[in-house]
Write an enzyme that holds these catalytic residues in place. Sequence first.
Site, PDB file in Angstrom:
ATOM      1  N   GLY A  87      41.045 -49.064  17.623  1.00 28.73           N
ATOM      2  CA  GLY A  87      40.440 -47.801  17.237  1.00 28.73           C
ATOM      3  C   GLY A  87      40.647 -46.695  18.249  1.00 28.73           C
ATOM      4  O   GLY A  87      41.372 -46.841  19.229  1.00 28.73           O
ATOM      5  N   GLY A 148      30.547 -54.800  16.605  1.00 31.78           N
ATOM      6  CA  GLY A 148      29.244 -54.739  15.946  1.00 31.78           C
ATOM      7  C   GLY A 148      29.077 -53.473  15.148  1.00 31.78           C
ATOM      8  O   GLY A 148      29.948 -53.090  14.385  1.00 31.78           O
ATOM      9  N   ALA A 150      26.820 -49.379  14.910  1.00 29.29           N
ATOM     10  CA  ALA A 150      26.031 -48.346  15.565  1.00 29.29           C
ATOM     11  C   ALA A 150      25.430 -47.437  14.511  1.00 29.29           C
ATOM     12  O   ALA A 150      26.083 -47.114  13.509  1.00 29.29           O
ATOM     13  CB  ALA A 150      26.895 -47.541  16.534  1.00 29.29           C
ATOM     14  N   CYS A 167      36.558 -41.508  16.218  1.00 30.60           N
ATOM     15  CA  CYS A 167      37.357 -42.527  15.522  1.00 30.60           C
ATOM     16  C   CYS A 167      38.557 -41.936  14.791  1.00 30.60           C
ATOM     17  O   CYS A 167      39.101 -42.542  13.868  1.00 30.60           O
ATOM     18  CB  CYS A 167      36.489 -43.334  14.553  1.00 30.60           C
ATOM     19  SG  CYS A 167      35.110 -44.168  15.348  1.00 30.60           S
TER      20      CYS A 167
END
Length: 247
Positions: A87, A148, A150, A167
């Site tokens: 990313g 994970g 956010a 991103c």
Amino acid sequence: MRLPPIFYHCFKHPVPYKAALELQERIHRLQLLARKASGNHRDFLILLEHRPVYTFGRRQGEDDDSRGEALKLEGTGADCVFTPRGGQTTYHGPGQITGYPLIDLGRTSPPMGIRDYICRMQKLLETHLAEEHGIKHAPMRHRLTSHGFALNVTAEPLAWFNRVVACGLTDVKAGCISDVVRSRKGIPPTSIHDELPGLITRFGRSYGREMVPLDISMEGDAEDAIRAVIKESTSRESWLSEPLGQS
């Protein structure tokens, strides 16, 4: 076969990004050792706020433009970290819940695939926003990380997000739960503390697991590692609530 519980811990103070990354790596090594030795290893969910930090993907570390961007962003008062994840540039900081599941996907038969794992996580966040706040059709594509998830809870992260194209999504502007709830319901904004119980419950429901708080007063290698991060987090000076300089 009944699956073992997931032990969760919620940090009370914002955690430096590198300390959280090292904690994940340490717990992962402990899990691998315990699985190999006895098969009696634990799964974890770590929930925290980070100190202000901009993170960059592994390929960006080879890019002069990204290194130049990092030097510029350091002027905001945030940390800048090149990470092993994929990313592009994004932000983490106070007012945002970041969740790091450390789960053995091979416990089920057949093992849970990565696609299923990510789809469940996306559905978890969508369900949480809908059930907790009546927020539906929220775009979640920029809420998943390689480790994970956010969620921006308060407005504090937004000024930091405005300094980057998060991103690489040029058509997406960061928002937060508090602003949406306040505009739709006219009630006081939510807090990190208020948000956690429902999120934890729905995480367990999504993955079919019991959620158990980790007792960090007990002896154990994972408990030792978490206590060390708590000590580091609480010993650091205060953080900036908004970025320095002009946007």
